[in-house]
Design a protein around this motif. Structure first.
Motif, PDB file in Angstrom:
ATOM      1  N   ILE A  23       0.852  -1.144   0.024  1.00  0.00           N
ATOM      2  CA  ILE A  23       0.129   0.006  -0.021  1.00  0.00           C
ATOM      3  C   ILE A  23       0.731   1.088  -0.033  1.00  0.00           C
ATOM      4  CG2 ILE A  23      -1.612   1.405   1.421  1.00  0.00           C
ATOM      5  CD1 ILE A  23      -2.926  -1.145   2.167  1.00  0.00           C
ATOM      6  N   GLY A  24       2.020   1.286   0.724  1.00  0.00           N
ATOM      7  CA  GLY A  24       2.752   2.562   0.852  1.00  0.00           C
ATOM      8  C   GLY A  24       3.323   2.826  -0.501  1.00  0.00           C
ATOM      9  N   GLY A  25       4.044   1.510  -0.898  1.00  0.00           N
ATOM     10  CA  GLY A  25       4.707   1.712  -2.399  1.00  0.00           C
ATOM     11  C   GLY A  25       3.791   2.067  -3.358  1.00  0.00           C
ATOM     12  N   MET A  28       2.877   6.100  -3.080  1.00  0.00           N
ATOM     13  CA  MET A  28       4.281   6.752  -3.463  1.00  0.00           C
ATOM     14  C   MET A  28       4.014   6.875  -4.941  1.00  0.00           C
ATOM     15  SD  MET A  28       5.448   7.959  -0.655  1.00  0.00           S
ATOM     16  CE  MET A  28       3.902   7.925   0.278  1.00  0.00           C
ATOM     17  N   GLU A  29       4.136   5.763  -5.555  1.00  0.00           N
ATOM     18  CA  GLU A  29       3.983   5.747  -6.984  1.00  0.00           C
ATOM     19  C   GLU A  29       2.912   6.880  -7.588  1.00  0.00           C
ATOM     20  OE1 GLU A  29       3.886   2.315  -9.185  1.00  0.00           O
ATOM     21  OE2 GLU A  29       5.602   1.385  -7.987  1.00  0.00           O
ATOM     22  N   ARG A  33       2.916  10.310  -9.652  1.00  0.00           N
ATOM     23  CA  ARG A  33       2.189  10.506 -11.017  1.00  0.00           C
ATOM     24  C   ARG A  33       1.366  11.683 -10.846  1.00  0.00           C
ATOM     25  NH1 ARG A  33       1.606   5.266 -14.278  1.00  0.00           N
ATOM     26  NH2 ARG A  33       3.378   3.831 -13.261  1.00  0.00           N
ATOM     27  N   GLN A  34       0.622  12.085  -9.691  1.00  0.00           N
ATOM     28  CA  GLN A  34      -0.512  13.166  -9.371  1.00  0.00           C
ATOM     29  C   GLN A  34      -0.018  13.641  -8.292  1.00  0.00           C
ATOM     30  OE1 GLN A  34      -4.010  11.126 -10.030  1.00  0.00           O
ATOM     31  NE2 GLN A  34      -4.536  12.613 -11.746  1.00  0.00           N
ATOM     32  N   PRO A  35       0.869  14.458  -8.129  1.00  0.00           N
ATOM     33  CA  PRO A  35       1.208  15.127  -6.867  1.00  0.00           C
ATOM     34  C   PRO A  35       0.071  15.917  -6.263  1.00  0.00           C
ATOM     35  CG  PRO A  35       2.725  15.751  -8.414  1.00  0.00           C
ATOM     36  CD  PRO A  35       1.672  15.060  -9.094  1.00  0.00           C
ATOM     37  N   GLU A  36      -0.839  16.466  -7.216  1.00  0.00           N
ATOM     38  CA  GLU A  36      -1.895  17.268  -6.686  1.00  0.00           C
ATOM     39  C   GLU A  36      -3.112  16.620  -6.010  1.00  0.00           C
ATOM     40  OE1 GLU A  36      -2.806  16.010 -10.885  1.00  0.00           O
ATOM     41  OE2 GLU A  36      -1.387  17.081  -9.848  1.00  0.00           O
ATOM     42  N   ALA A  37      -2.852  15.296  -6.008  1.00  0.00           N
ATOM     43  CA  ALA A  37      -3.960  14.327  -5.204  1.00  0.00           C
ATOM     44  C   ALA A  37      -3.367  13.756  -4.148  1.00  0.00           C
ATOM     45  CB  ALA A  37      -4.481  13.424  -6.049  1.00  0.00           C
ATOM     46  N   SER A  38      -2.082  14.328  -3.688  1.00  0.00           N
ATOM     47  CA  SER A  38      -1.382  13.637  -2.554  1.00  0.00           C
ATOM     48  C   SER A  38      -2.210  13.404  -1.575  1.00  0.00           C
ATOM     49  CB  SER A  38      -0.319  14.253  -2.192  1.00  0.00           C
ATOM     50  OG  SER A  38      -0.317  15.746  -1.746  1.00  0.00           O
TER      51      SER A  38
END
Length: 63
Positions: A23-25, A28-29, A33-38
């Protein structure tokens, strides 16, 4: 304690660890790919990890 219970407890712990690690990995992927949805990804990741950990504890105490 007998051997099958010890082996079962070990498998439960390993399974929960692998699940939380995946889940963590994957989170992070997804964030890469979509930093705005972090924020949404992190929230979903923490909820899923908590549920897996809870199920792992329940299974550990049931064995």
């Amino acid at each position: 304690m007998d051997i099958p219970r010890i082996v079962g407890a070990g498998l439960i712990v390993i399974g929960a660890g692998v699940g939380i690690g995946r889940i963590g990995g994957q989170a992070m992927e997804a964030i890469a790919r979509q930093p705005e949805a972090s924020g949404k990804i992190q929230t979903a990741m923490l909820i899923a990890a908590a549920l897996i950990e809870g199920i792992g504890f329940a299974a550990l105490f049931a064995s």
